[in-house]
Enzyme design. Structure first.
Site, PDB file in Angstrom:
ATOM      1  N   ASP A 264       3.988   5.757   0.259  1.00 13.64           N
ATOM      2  CA  ASP A 264       5.310   5.132   0.212  1.00 13.64           C
ATOM      3  C   ASP A 264       5.811   4.663   1.575  1.00 13.64           C
ATOM      4  OD1 ASP A 264       5.309   5.589  -2.481  1.00 13.64           O
ATOM      5  OD2 ASP A 264       6.717   7.278  -2.431  1.00 13.64           O
TER       6      ASP A 264
ATOM      7  N   ASN B 161       0.368   9.016   4.927  1.00 15.96           N
ATOM      8  CA  ASN B 161       0.186   7.935   3.958  1.00 15.96           C
ATOM      9  C   ASN B 161       0.984   8.277   2.707  1.00 15.96           C
ATOM     10  OD1 ASN B 161      -2.429   7.050   1.667  1.00 15.96           O
ATOM     11  ND2 ASN B 161      -0.942   5.670   2.537  1.00 15.96           N
TER      12      ASN B 161
ATOM     13  N   CYS C 238      -9.506  10.279  -3.043  1.00 18.64           N
ATOM     14  CA  CYS C 238      -9.463   9.385  -4.197  1.00 18.64           C
ATOM     15  C   CYS C 238      -9.484  10.191  -5.499  1.00 18.64           C
ATOM     16  CB  CYS C 238     -10.642   8.418  -4.175  1.00 18.64           C
ATOM     17  SG  CYS C 238     -10.649   7.273  -5.589  1.00 18.64           S
TER      18      CYS C 238
END
Length: 409
Positions: free
Chosen positions: A243, A241, A136
């Protein structure tokens, strides 16, 4: 004769990420109703939203008979300053032990192995795995040394994973995994992946963007095959991960880059039926999705703020009901706007339980009240006071107005 490939053993209560198309961990969009909807439409596994370890520590676990969920709650930290909040508990995490059994991965935000282990033990009996968020990029995560900040301290990140494997994974027989981003160079990414794969984890997810990149920037897949090869050599499942728009595309990318699984994020946030393959009919119209979402969210009495946010993602901005829904204050109002009469009774019940009430005043009246307050502050009288005075005044004739007019003639 080719030897069997190395594989980190999958614990008895864990799950193998290989061959899976899964729901990504998303703050706000990954709450229980969204996860259940993704599972309904074909997600193999679901990641819950990143939950900070310290927010879980000190929570009270209870079974909610109304929603058949396990809730982790706590009183607000500022309840001592506001006694009204002392009796209101906030739900930190909610899971469905039956519908999510064997398919839920708890993602933890942490920067400390001790607190990570303490928090993970609270949910370990009810999930199929614990995943450490090391990707993140948002300040609320990185400022505390969590998320993508862990990528800059690989030894520290590895120590957290080792602690979780030894004290949680082995003890509860579930898998431990990690989600990362790409580093500045392929060499740095390679070194990081090799280090993490030797901690005992069963899975590694790579978001194919660097930390500074944002979702609108196209995912970078140049390093993906290299990462997949390392994971395969070490016996760790590799999930991609970034698109991934639907299940068919996920399966095609898994084959193209040699990864074991794929994670859908933004596309599933906008339409959870993106997990339906083309053979199954593909994504459904948003109206169908919203109706099913409202059914689930009412059944589990989801937090109103989260429901309203999610509806904002599910309903296209150009839809005629979009603004009306965003202006609603209660579940009852939403059901009325969307024409979901069959849910009205349950909506009213949930509104009562969550203490949600219609706004009694229109925006115009609220603005008038603000002006009245300003007038009072300046020594004037409120519009209400003036209206009452006018209402109680005697008629013009009683005040001699008509008589004066006659005399003037």
């Amino acid at each position: 004769m080719t030897p069997n490939p190395k594989r980190v053993p999958i614990p008895r209560n864990g799950v193998d990420y290989r061959g899976k198309v899964v729901l990504a961990p998303m703050v706000r969009s990954g709450e229980l109703p969204s996860r259940l909807l993704a599972l309904k439409y074909g997600a193999d596994l679901v990641w819950g939203p990143e939950t900070i370890d310290k927010s879980m520590i000190g929570t009270t676990k209870s079974f909610n008979p109304r929603s058949s969920t396990i809730d982790y709650t706590r009183t607000p930290s500022n309840s001592s300053r506001n006694p009204a909040l002392a009796t209101k508990e906030s739900t930190i995490y909610r899971l469905h032990p039956e519908q999510e059994k064997g398919r839920l991965i708890f993602q933890i935000g942490t920067s400390n192995s001790t607190t990570a282990v303490e928090a993970a033990k609270l949910v370990a009996p009810y999930v199929a795995g614990i995943d450490v968020n090391a990707g993140c990029p948002k300040p609320f995560s990185t400022s505390g040394g969590m998320g993508a900040a862990l990528l800059q301290t690989p030894d520290h990140l590895a120590s957290i994973l080792v602690a979780l494997v030894n004290e949680v994974g082995n003890a509860f027989e579930i898998g431990i995994s990690v989600k990362i981003r790409l580093l500045e160079t392929a060499e740095k990414t390679e070194a990081l992946v090799r280090k993490l794969c030797n901690t005992g984890i069963t899975g590694l997810t790579v978001h194919c963007r660097t930390t500074p990149m944002r979702p609108r920037e196209r995912a970078i897949r140049d390093q993906l095959r290299m990462i997949a090869d390392i994971c395969r050599h070490e016996g760790v499942a590799c999930v991609m991960n970034g698109d991934v728009r639907n299940k068919n595309e996920a399966q095609q990318l898994m084959h193209e880059f040699g990864v074991d699984g794929a994670m859908i994020a933004t596309a599933a946030e906008a339409n959870p039926s993106s997990f339906r393959t083309a053979q199954e009919g593909g994504p459904l119209p948003w109206e169908n999705i919203v109706q099913e979402y409202m059914k689930i969210t009412l059944e589990v009495a989801n937090k109103w703020g989260n429901t309203k946010f999610t509806l904002g993602q599910l309903i296209p901005g150009k839809a005629t009901v979009s603004k009306k829904v965003m202006g609603c204050k209660t579940y009852t109002e939403v059901c009325e706007v969307l024409g979901l009469e069959e849910f009205l009774d349950l909506a009213k019940e949930v509104d009562e339980r969550l203490e949600l009430f219609r706004a009694p005043d229109s925006t115009r009246v609220k603005k008038a009240k603000i002006r009245n307050v300003s007038a009072q502050a300046a020594g004037g009288r409120t519009g209400t006071e003036r209206a009452l005075e006018l209402e109680n005044r005697p008629p013009l004739s009683a005040r001699g107005v008509g008589m004066l007019a006659t005399m003037a003639v």
